[in-house]
Design a protein around this motif. Sequence first.
Motif, PDB file in Angstrom:
ATOM      1  N   MET A  96      -4.638  19.082  16.181  1.00 18.81           N
ATOM      2  CA  MET A  96      -3.455  19.642  15.542  1.00 18.81           C
ATOM      3  C   MET A  96      -2.193  19.303  16.332  1.00 18.81           C
ATOM      4  SD  MET A  96      -2.859  21.302  12.859  1.00 18.81           S
ATOM      5  CE  MET A  96      -1.657  22.273  12.062  1.00 18.81           C
ATOM      6  N   HIS A  97      -2.348  19.076  17.649  1.00 17.08           N
ATOM      7  CA  HIS A  97      -1.177  18.781  18.467  1.00 17.08           C
ATOM      8  C   HIS A  97      -0.501  17.481  18.043  1.00 17.08           C
ATOM      9  CE1 HIS A  97      -4.665  17.060  20.509  1.00 17.08           C
ATOM     10  NE2 HIS A  97      -3.860  16.166  21.033  1.00 17.08           N
ATOM     11  N   TRP A  98      -1.282  16.523  17.528  1.00 18.78           N
ATOM     12  CA  TRP A  98      -0.669  15.277  17.050  1.00 18.78           C
ATOM     13  C   TRP A  98       0.135  15.526  15.781  1.00 18.78           C
ATOM     14  CZ3 TRP A  98      -0.082  11.837  20.491  1.00 18.78           C
ATOM     15  CH2 TRP A  98      -1.036  11.634  21.483  1.00 18.78           C
ATOM     16  N   VAL A  99      -0.315  16.438  14.948  1.00 26.24           N
ATOM     17  CA  VAL A  99       0.439  16.798  13.731  1.00 26.24           C
ATOM     18  C   VAL A  99       1.768  17.438  14.135  1.00 26.24           C
ATOM     19  CG1 VAL A  99       0.458  18.264  11.668  1.00 26.24           C
ATOM     20  CG2 VAL A  99      -1.628  17.043  12.312  1.00 26.24           C
ATOM     21  N   TYR A 100       1.709  18.365  15.097  1.00 21.31           N
ATOM     22  CA  TYR A 100       2.937  18.986  15.582  1.00 21.31           C
ATOM     23  C   TYR A 100       3.889  17.949  16.173  1.00 21.31           C
ATOM     24  CZ  TYR A 100       0.624  23.555  15.174  1.00 21.31           C
ATOM     25  OH  TYR A 100      -0.009  24.677  14.711  1.00 21.31           O
ATOM     26  N   LEU A 101       3.335  16.989  16.898  1.00 20.31           N
ATOM     27  CA  LEU A 101       4.182  15.957  17.489  1.00 20.31           C
ATOM     28  C   LEU A 101       4.793  15.066  16.411  1.00 20.31           C
ATOM     29  CD1 LEU A 101       5.256  14.953  20.168  1.00 20.31           C
ATOM     30  CD2 LEU A 101       3.304  13.393  20.293  1.00 20.31           C
ATOM     31  N   ALA A 102       4.035  14.770  15.364  1.00 15.77           N
ATOM     32  CA  ALA A 102       4.571  13.968  14.251  1.00 15.77           C
ATOM     33  C   ALA A 102       5.710  14.715  13.557  1.00 15.77           C
ATOM     34  CB  ALA A 102       3.467  13.637  13.261  1.00 15.77           C
ATOM     35  N   ILE A 103       5.530  16.007  13.332  1.00 17.70           N
ATOM     36  CA  ILE A 103       6.583  16.818  12.709  1.00 17.70           C
ATOM     37  C   ILE A 103       7.815  16.854  13.611  1.00 17.70           C
ATOM     38  CG2 ILE A 103       7.228  19.148  11.957  1.00 17.70           C
ATOM     39  CD1 ILE A 103       4.222  19.500  11.148  1.00 17.70           C
ATOM     40  N   ALA A 104       7.596  17.047  14.910  1.00 20.32           N
ATOM     41  CA  ALA A 104       8.706  17.064  15.859  1.00 20.32           C
ATOM     42  C   ALA A 104       9.450  15.731  15.851  1.00 20.32           C
ATOM     43  CB  ALA A 104       8.193  17.371  17.270  1.00 20.32           C
ATOM     44  N   THR A 105       8.726  14.633  15.694  1.00 23.28           N
ATOM     45  CA  THR A 105       9.348  13.303  15.656  1.00 23.28           C
ATOM     46  C   THR A 105      10.222  13.145  14.422  1.00 23.28           C
ATOM     47  OG1 THR A 105       7.517  12.372  16.930  1.00 23.28           O
ATOM     48  CG2 THR A 105       8.875  10.824  15.683  1.00 23.28           C
ATOM     49  N   VAL A 106       9.755  13.624  13.286  1.00 21.81           N
ATOM     50  CA  VAL A 106      10.577  13.580  12.073  1.00 21.81           C
ATOM     51  C   VAL A 106      11.858  14.393  12.283  1.00 21.81           C
ATOM     52  CG1 VAL A 106      10.698  14.273   9.634  1.00 21.81           C
ATOM     53  CG2 VAL A 106       8.646  13.132  10.517  1.00 21.81           C
ATOM     54  N   PHE A 107      11.713  15.570  12.883  1.00 21.79           N
ATOM     55  CA  PHE A 107      12.890  16.377  13.193  1.00 21.79           C
ATOM     56  C   PHE A 107      13.835  15.635  14.140  1.00 21.79           C
ATOM     57  CE2 PHE A 107      10.677  20.122  11.534  1.00 21.79           C
ATOM     58  CZ  PHE A 107      11.712  20.883  11.041  1.00 21.79           C
ATOM     59  N   GLU A 108      13.283  14.919  15.111  1.00 20.31           N
ATOM     60  CA  GLU A 108      14.102  14.170  16.065  1.00 20.31           C
ATOM     61  C   GLU A 108      14.940  13.111  15.348  1.00 20.31           C
ATOM     62  OE1 GLU A 108      15.360  12.709  19.961  1.00 20.31           O
ATOM     63  OE2 GLU A 108      14.810  14.621  19.080  1.00 20.31           O
ATOM     64  N   ILE A 109      14.327  12.423  14.411  1.00 15.87           N
ATOM     65  CA  ILE A 109      15.041  11.397  13.649  1.00 15.87           C
ATOM     66  C   ILE A 109      16.138  12.044  12.805  1.00 15.87           C
ATOM     67  CG2 ILE A 109      14.788   9.687  11.798  1.00 15.87           C
ATOM     68  CD1 ILE A 109      11.901   9.225  12.973  1.00 15.87           C
ATOM     69  N   LEU A 110      15.793  13.126  12.115  1.00 14.48           N
ATOM     70  CA  LEU A 110      16.782  13.825  11.296  1.00 14.48           C
ATOM     71  C   LEU A 110      17.902  14.410  12.153  1.00 14.48           C
ATOM     72  CD1 LEU A 110      14.399  15.644   8.801  1.00 14.48           C
ATOM     73  CD2 LEU A 110      15.808  13.610   8.377  1.00 14.48           C
ATOM     74  N   PHE A 111      17.550  14.858  13.364  1.00 13.43           N
ATOM     75  CA  PHE A 111      18.541  15.382  14.291  1.00 13.43           C
ATOM     76  C   PHE A 111      19.601  14.332  14.611  1.00 13.43           C
ATOM     77  CE2 PHE A 111      19.887  15.620  18.749  1.00 13.43           C
ATOM     78  CZ  PHE A 111      20.541  16.837  18.755  1.00 13.43           C
ATOM     79  N   ALA A 112      19.160  13.126  14.941  1.00 19.27           N
ATOM     80  CA  ALA A 112      20.111  12.061  15.283  1.00 19.27           C
ATOM     81  C   ALA A 112      20.983  11.694  14.088  1.00 19.27           C
ATOM     82  CB  ALA A 112      19.366  10.833  15.796  1.00 19.27           C
ATOM     83  N   LEU A 113      20.379  11.634  12.906  1.00 20.91           N
ATOM     84  CA  LEU A 113      21.147  11.288  11.710  1.00 20.91           C
ATOM     85  C   LEU A 113      22.172  12.379  11.379  1.00 20.91           C
ATOM     86  CD1 LEU A 113      18.316   9.779   9.499  1.00 20.91           C
ATOM     87  CD2 LEU A 113      20.047   8.552  10.813  1.00 20.91           C
ATOM     88  N   SER A 114      21.778  13.641  11.522  1.00 20.26           N
ATOM     89  CA  SER A 114      22.729  14.715  11.228  1.00 20.26           C
ATOM     90  C   SER A 114      23.803  14.812  12.312  1.00 20.26           C
ATOM     91  CB  SER A 114      22.008  16.053  11.044  1.00 20.26           C
ATOM     92  OG  SER A 114      21.350  16.448  12.226  1.00 20.26           O
ATOM     93  N   ALA A 115      23.449  14.519  13.561  1.00 22.97           N
ATOM     94  CA  ALA A 115      24.460  14.502  14.630  1.00 22.97           C
ATOM     95  C   ALA A 115      25.498  13.425  14.344  1.00 22.97           C
ATOM     96  CB  ALA A 115      23.801  14.266  15.987  1.00 22.97           C
ATOM     97  N   ASN A 116      25.056  12.288  13.835  1.00 24.75           N
ATOM     98  CA  ASN A 116      25.982  11.220  13.443  1.00 24.75           C
ATOM     99  C   ASN A 116      26.899  11.701  12.320  1.00 24.75           C
ATOM    100  OD1 ASN A 116      26.983   8.453  13.403  1.00 24.75           O
ATOM    101  ND2 ASN A 116      25.884   8.280  11.462  1.00 24.75           N
ATOM    102  N   ALA A 117      26.326  12.402  11.365  1.00 22.40           N
ATOM    103  CA  ALA A 117      27.112  12.892  10.228  1.00 22.40           C
ATOM    104  C   ALA A 117      28.088  13.992  10.636  1.00 22.40           C
ATOM    105  CB  ALA A 117      26.179  13.410   9.135  1.00 22.40           C
TER     106      ALA A 117
END
Length: 105
Positions: free
Chosen positions: A1-22
């Motif tokens: 399950m930890h890999w699923v959590y890490l995958a979700i966290a990675t998606v959030f990381e990508i969205l974080f950078a895009l929203s910070a740019n916006a």
Amino acid sequence: MHWVYLAIATVFEILFALSANASKGFTKLWPTVLTLVIGAGGTFFLSLALRRLDVGVGYAIWTGLGSVGIVLLGSLVFKEKLDWRKALGIAVVIVGVIGLELSGV
């Protein structure tokens, strides 16, 4: 399950950078709020993944895959230049992430 959590966290990381740019340097209210909420969500899911992963490995994978995703989305969404040097850097990061995953964690 930890890999699923890490995958979700990675998606959030990508969205974080895009929203910070916006947010344009936190000068736009709603993109700023979105950035803070997404950042908190990513940190939360990373913390869940780190229950089972070594912090160095988990963090390196999180930031590495997040960086790859941001570069790829930047080239697709924002028409940023993706030359051979960036592609080589992405390949090196991916090889590093695979190496960390194979390390037996």
